[in-house]
Design an enzyme around this catalytic site. Structure first.
Site, PDB file in Angstrom:
ATOM      1  N   THR A 173       0.409  42.598 -16.834  1.00  0.00           N
ATOM      2  CA  THR A 173      -1.015  42.590 -16.477  1.00  0.00           C
ATOM      3  C   THR A 173      -1.497  44.006 -17.030  1.00  0.00           C
ATOM      4  O   THR A 173      -2.903  43.974 -17.145  1.00  0.00           O
ATOM      5  CB  THR A 173      -1.163  42.226 -15.153  1.00  0.00           C
ATOM      6  OG1 THR A 173      -0.546  43.568 -14.402  1.00  0.00           O
ATOM      7  CG2 THR A 173      -0.743  40.850 -14.502  1.00  0.00           C
ATOM      8  N   GLY A 213       6.619  41.827 -11.059  1.00  0.00           N
ATOM      9  CA  GLY A 213       7.467  40.714 -10.724  1.00  0.00           C
ATOM     10  C   GLY A 213       8.276  41.231  -9.484  1.00  0.00           C
ATOM     11  O   GLY A 213       9.186  40.522  -9.122  1.00  0.00           O
ATOM     12  N   GLU A 257       7.618  40.961  -6.515  1.00  0.00           N
ATOM     13  CA  GLU A 257       7.661  39.847  -5.377  1.00  0.00           C
ATOM     14  C   GLU A 257       8.557  38.752  -5.364  1.00  0.00           C
ATOM     15  O   GLU A 257       8.878  38.370  -4.371  1.00  0.00           O
ATOM     16  CB  GLU A 257       6.038  39.519  -4.978  1.00  0.00           C
ATOM     17  CG  GLU A 257       5.241  40.330  -4.214  1.00  0.00           C
ATOM     18  CD  GLU A 257       5.043  41.856  -4.560  1.00  0.00           C
ATOM     19  OE1 GLU A 257       4.389  41.977  -5.693  1.00  0.00           O
ATOM     20  OE2 GLU A 257       5.374  42.603  -3.856  1.00  0.00           O
ATOM     21  N   ASP A 267       5.985  47.112   0.876  1.00  0.00           N
ATOM     22  CA  ASP A 267       5.493  46.759  -0.359  1.00  0.00           C
ATOM     23  C   ASP A 267       4.600  47.910  -0.950  1.00  0.00           C
ATOM     24  O   ASP A 267       3.351  47.839  -1.395  1.00  0.00           O
ATOM     25  CB  ASP A 267       4.462  45.549  -0.201  1.00  0.00           C
ATOM     26  CG  ASP A 267       3.836  44.933  -1.743  1.00  0.00           C
ATOM     27  OD1 ASP A 267       4.337  45.400  -2.752  1.00  0.00           O
ATOM     28  OD2 ASP A 267       3.051  44.070  -1.637  1.00  0.00           O
ATOM     29  N   TRP A 284      -5.300  48.796  -7.707  1.00  0.00           N
ATOM     30  CA  TRP A 284      -4.921  49.198  -9.101  1.00  0.00           C
ATOM     31  C   TRP A 284      -6.307  49.721  -9.634  1.00  0.00           C
ATOM     32  O   TRP A 284      -6.510  50.058 -10.766  1.00  0.00           O
ATOM     33  CB  TRP A 284      -4.534  47.951  -9.966  1.00  0.00           C
ATOM     34  CG  TRP A 284      -5.503  46.844  -9.774  1.00  0.00           C
ATOM     35  CD1 TRP A 284      -5.400  46.070  -8.927  1.00  0.00           C
ATOM     36  CD2 TRP A 284      -6.737  46.676 -10.504  1.00  0.00           C
ATOM     37  NE1 TRP A 284      -6.209  44.830  -9.013  1.00  0.00           N
ATOM     38  CE2 TRP A 284      -7.332  45.493  -9.883  1.00  0.00           C
ATOM     39  CE3 TRP A 284      -7.597  47.384 -11.281  1.00  0.00           C
ATOM     40  CZ2 TRP A 284      -8.470  44.914 -10.562  1.00  0.00           C
ATOM     41  CZ3 TRP A 284      -8.580  46.847 -11.804  1.00  0.00           C
ATOM     42  CH2 TRP A 284      -9.189  45.676 -11.482  1.00  0.00           C
ATOM     43  N   CYS A 303      -0.344  25.384   0.088  1.00  0.00           N
ATOM     44  CA  CYS A 303      -1.403  25.316  -0.965  1.00  0.00           C
ATOM     45  C   CYS A 303      -2.467  26.595  -0.804  1.00  0.00           C
ATOM     46  O   CYS A 303      -3.060  27.209  -1.805  1.00  0.00           O
ATOM     47  CB  CYS A 303      -2.264  24.107  -0.453  1.00  0.00           C
ATOM     48  SG  CYS A 303      -1.201  22.675  -0.319  1.00  0.00           S
ATOM     49  N   CYS A 309      -3.274  29.815  -3.468  1.00  0.00           N
ATOM     50  CA  CYS A 309      -4.010  29.545  -4.410  1.00  0.00           C
ATOM     51  C   CYS A 309      -5.227  28.855  -4.375  1.00  0.00           C
ATOM     52  O   CYS A 309      -6.114  28.967  -5.007  1.00  0.00           O
ATOM     53  CB  CYS A 309      -3.150  28.545  -5.508  1.00  0.00           C
ATOM     54  SG  CYS A 309      -1.577  29.745  -5.985  1.00  0.00           S
ATOM     55  N   MET A 337      -1.033  23.615 -12.430  1.00  0.00           N
ATOM     56  CA  MET A 337      -0.368  23.215 -10.937  1.00  0.00           C
ATOM     57  C   MET A 337       0.961  22.742 -10.888  1.00  0.00           C
ATOM     58  O   MET A 337       1.290  21.920 -11.614  1.00  0.00           O
ATOM     59  CB  MET A 337      -1.309  21.891 -10.729  1.00  0.00           C
ATOM     60  CG  MET A 337      -0.931  21.220  -9.168  1.00  0.00           C
ATOM     61  SD  MET A 337      -1.101  22.164  -7.871  1.00  0.00           S
ATOM     62  CE  MET A 337       0.097  21.408  -6.547  1.00  0.00           C
TER      63      MET A 337
HETATM   64 CA    CA Z   1       4.042  44.341  -4.920  1.00  0.00          CA
END
Ligand code: CA
Length: 723
Positions: free
Chosen positions: A208, A224, A226, A347, A435, A653, A656, A695
């Site tokens: 990203t 990546g 996570e 994290d 960020w 669900c 997202c 999906m």
């Molecule tokens: Ca993270």
């Protein structure tokens, strides 16, 4: 403003859900609408055509701070201070800003890029790693490159299919693609010159971040952590895409041999079978380069899994996680490292923007690297040696009571290790700063940091965690969803830092006085990056869709405009034909845009690139799409079915499609789905009928009855909307 108590932050019944809102987590790829044809609107009257005059050189990049005309790299200058010497737009006339031109991006998801400008051409990116070039005078599209990413792989992107921009070098534009490619495009035409796959695409890697240029190399990292990957930064040859060197953030399986001495050194700080879940450390955002010291500085990510106990049997610091690492540009070897969060358990990435500049310390100018990473401490390091000069809390911190300047290590509070009880800690996983770029004005000596105080997050060790090859690997129980007691109040101790009265603030931080100079409080947590200018201005977009300018010295609001859509990206500025322009990409998304409400209120608005100038035309906010007309659909209103449906939705669900059944705007709001979609919902959820639209097939997670319950619960919400 000192930390006193945090009890009040953790007594809400909805806290687990609210915590998720701030978590920065989701695995979502569905597109809410077909990508629209982009179109330039309101072109200015200029007739000068933009053409490439000259390639960008190392010298251009090294001297970028000296002139405000162009914006040649992600953070404008090698130190990424995001300070422009332009002052045509200033605190006394900023009220006269109007629209120079706009460009509709065709994206309905998060926009995070900082546009670059060279030779009158602006280069930027949209969601799904689409790259485009427009005439910087008019917004007229010159070319557009769509890397045609397989939408069914979007689930690998933890935090939306976003992109933060390109690099320019010589006559090429470089972009990282969400599926792990690095592409070199002809700056004049957008044609692909070369394309390299930088990751093992069988694993959940993403890109990203914006590539950076250092000493004639193209640098790119990956994300990546996570989901379970091993992070690294790679230097490529810009001419042909050959690998020059690679810095591995964490060691791999020792049985496979160590790639180099730095990896071997790091391996001594790990235990157990850490490589099975990748180890993490992914450097997905910040990279800066000092051409004088010939050092590349990279910020590294969190551990995979999050739990130190699971990751490394509770042993060791786990180098080079959550660190600022200086690399020799010639070979990528480690010159020095500073680990912000040893044995990361939270994290707490240190990928947040790095800044290299000179500040006065004890009366003498000193070249420093600065960062406000997730963990809540603001770090000032000697750029040459990595020596810790200062580390001060810039927001509320409850996992540590301070940083020992002798050892450079944080002083953890008792609740920081949560193996035996659920600990509510601040900052949470989305950090006190993420960020969103910060800026620094040499005129005021202040840093402008988009700061967050989203509430305490419930960290909980999950004994039942096992490595998941195609899914999340956190090793924690997602809020209070583990069968564990919450740590009693009397077991909390320590903590430090200023406590703000709102969840999101623009913080003007004085790195010499080591304290806030001024603070602007917002209603929403996550706001956009910042730009500082010699016009005594700081620009920032808000989650509420407003673009604002403050005086840099005292933080007085001197201009604001409603653009209609939440803003995440950082603004930039440039000058052409004697006119100063200010640009910002506006598109709501990211992790919060998927799960949380669209704070601007617009329904599925298209993302837009806005450019302003003094005396420009009227600013008319973007409107979203009209809400679909709802027709009644019968459903089973058995309370037990509805409760089960809500439970299944929340578990599988929500990340997202949004909390409470309501999309944050980036993806399909299932309450408004077409009746025909409900007819085939079993095929969609359990057989992948919409996989091509992103999906994923969840047949292994949800039974037919589960899906039926979710459908009925959603239809009950839909009925509520029609009342
Ligand atoms: Ca993270």
């Amino acid at each position: 403003m000192m930390f006193s108590k945090f009890k009040g932050l953790r007594n809400s019944a909805i806290l687990p859900v609210m915590s998720l809102l701030f978590l920065g987590l989701s695995a979502c790829s569905q597109e809410s609408a077909e990508v629209a044809e982009p179109a330039a609107t309101a072109p200015a009257s200029s007739t000068t055509a933009a053409t490439i005059q000259s390639g960008v050189t190392d010298e251009n990049l090294a001297n970028a701070a000296n002139s405000g005309e162009e914006w040649l790299s992600y953070g404008r200058d090698p130190g990424e201070t995001r300070f422009s010497p332009l002052d045509q737009v200033n605190y006394s006339n900023v009220q006269n800003l109007g629209v120079a031109w706009t460009y509709d991006t065709g994206s309905f998801r998060g926009l995070e890029a900082t546009p670059l400008v060279h030779d009158g051409i602006m280069y930027a990116t949209a969601s799904w790693s689409v790259v485009f070039a427009v005439d910087a005078r008019t917004g007229e599209e010159l070319w557009r490159y769509d890397p045609q990413v397989d939408r069914s792989l979007g689930w690998k992107a933890c935090c939306d299919v976003v992109n933060r921009g390109v690099a320019i070098y010589d006559d090429k534009v470089f972009a990282g693609i969400i599926d792990g490619r690095l592409v070199a495009l002809d700056a004049a035409t957008g044609d692909v010159v070369w394309s390299e796959v930088t990751v093992d695409q069988s694993k959940p890697y993403t890109i990203t971040g914006a590539p950076r240029i250092a000493d004639g190399k193209v640098l790119i990292g990956n994300g990546g952590a996570e989901l379970g990957t091993r992070g690294y930064l790679t230097a490529y040859n810009p001419d042909n895409g050959d690998i020059d060197w690679r810095f591995w953030v964490v060691p791999g399986n020792p049985a496979d041999g160590y790639e180099n001495e730095d990896v071997e050194f790091a391996a001594a700080t790990w235990a157990g079978n850490w490589w099975e879940a990748g180890g993490g450390g992914n450097p997905w955002d910040s990279i800066i380069y000092d051409p004088e010291l010939r050092l590349v500085y990279v910020g590294t990510g969190n551990g995979s899994p999050w739990s130190h106990e699971h990751r490394s049997e509770g042993f060791g610091d786990n180098l080079y996680l959550s660190s600022i690492v200086a690399l020799n540009v010639d070979d990528g070897s480690v010159a020095w490292y500073y680990q912000t969060t040893p044995a990361d358990n939270f994290d707490y990435t240190a990928v947040q923007p790095l800044m290299l500049t000179e500040i006065t310390i004890n009366g003498l100018p000193r070249k420093v690297v600065m960062q406000a990473p997730k963990n809540g401490f603001f770090y000032v390091l000697d750029a040459e040696t990595g020596d810790l000069i200062y580390a001060d809390p810039y927001a509320q911190v409850t996992w540590a009571s301070g940083v020992d300047l002798e050892s450079g290590r944080p002083i953890e509070t008792p609740q920081a290790r949560y193996d035996d009880a659920i600990s509510f800690l601040t900052p949470g996983p989305s950090g006190a700063h993420n960020w969103h770029p910060m800026s620094f004005s040499p005129d005021t000596g202040l840093l402008y940091v988009p700061t967050m105080q989203g509430g305490a997050f419930p960290y909980s060790y999950d004994e039942n965690w096992e490595v998941e090859s195609a899914g999340w690997n956190l090793g924690i129980g997602m809020g209070t969803m583990v069968d564990k007691a919450v740590r009693p109040d009397e077991e909390y101790a320590g903590g430090t830092g200023p406590v703000y009265d709102s969840p999101g603030v623009l913080l003007a931080w004085d790195p010499v006085a080591r304290a806030p100079r001024w603070v602007k409080e917002y209603d929403f947590t996550i706001n956009g990056g910042t730009l500082a200018t010699a016009g005594n201005l700081v620009f920032q977009g808000g989650a509420d869709g407003y673009f604002r300018a403050f005086t840099a010295d005292f933080g007085e609001l001197v201009w604001e405009a409603d653009l209609g859509v939440g803003i995440m990206a950082a603004p930039m500025t440039y000058e052409l034909d004697g006119i100063q322009y200010v640009s910002v990409l506006v598109g709501w998304g990211g992790s919060s845009g998927l799960i949380g409400p669209n704070s601007s209120g617009a329904y599925k608005p298209e993302g837009r690139l806005w450019t302003f100038r003094l005396g420009g035309s009227e600013i008319i906010p973007v409107e979203g799409m009209p809400l679909p007309q709802l027709t009644a659909i019968e459903f089973n209103d058995d309370p037990a079915v509805l409760a089960h449906g809500e439970d299944m939705y929340t578990t599988h669900c929500m990340l997202c499609h949004g909390a409470g059944g309501a999309s944050g705007g980036a993806l399909a709001d299932l309450r408004y789905a077409a009746p025909a979609t409900y007819d085939i919902i079993q095929n969609v959820v359990r057989e992948g009928a919409f996989a091509g639209r992103g999906m994923p097939n969840l047949g292994h997670l949800l039974s037919e009855d589960d899906v039926d319950a979710v459908k009925n619960w959603l239809l009950s919400l839909r009925a509520g909307l029609m009342e």
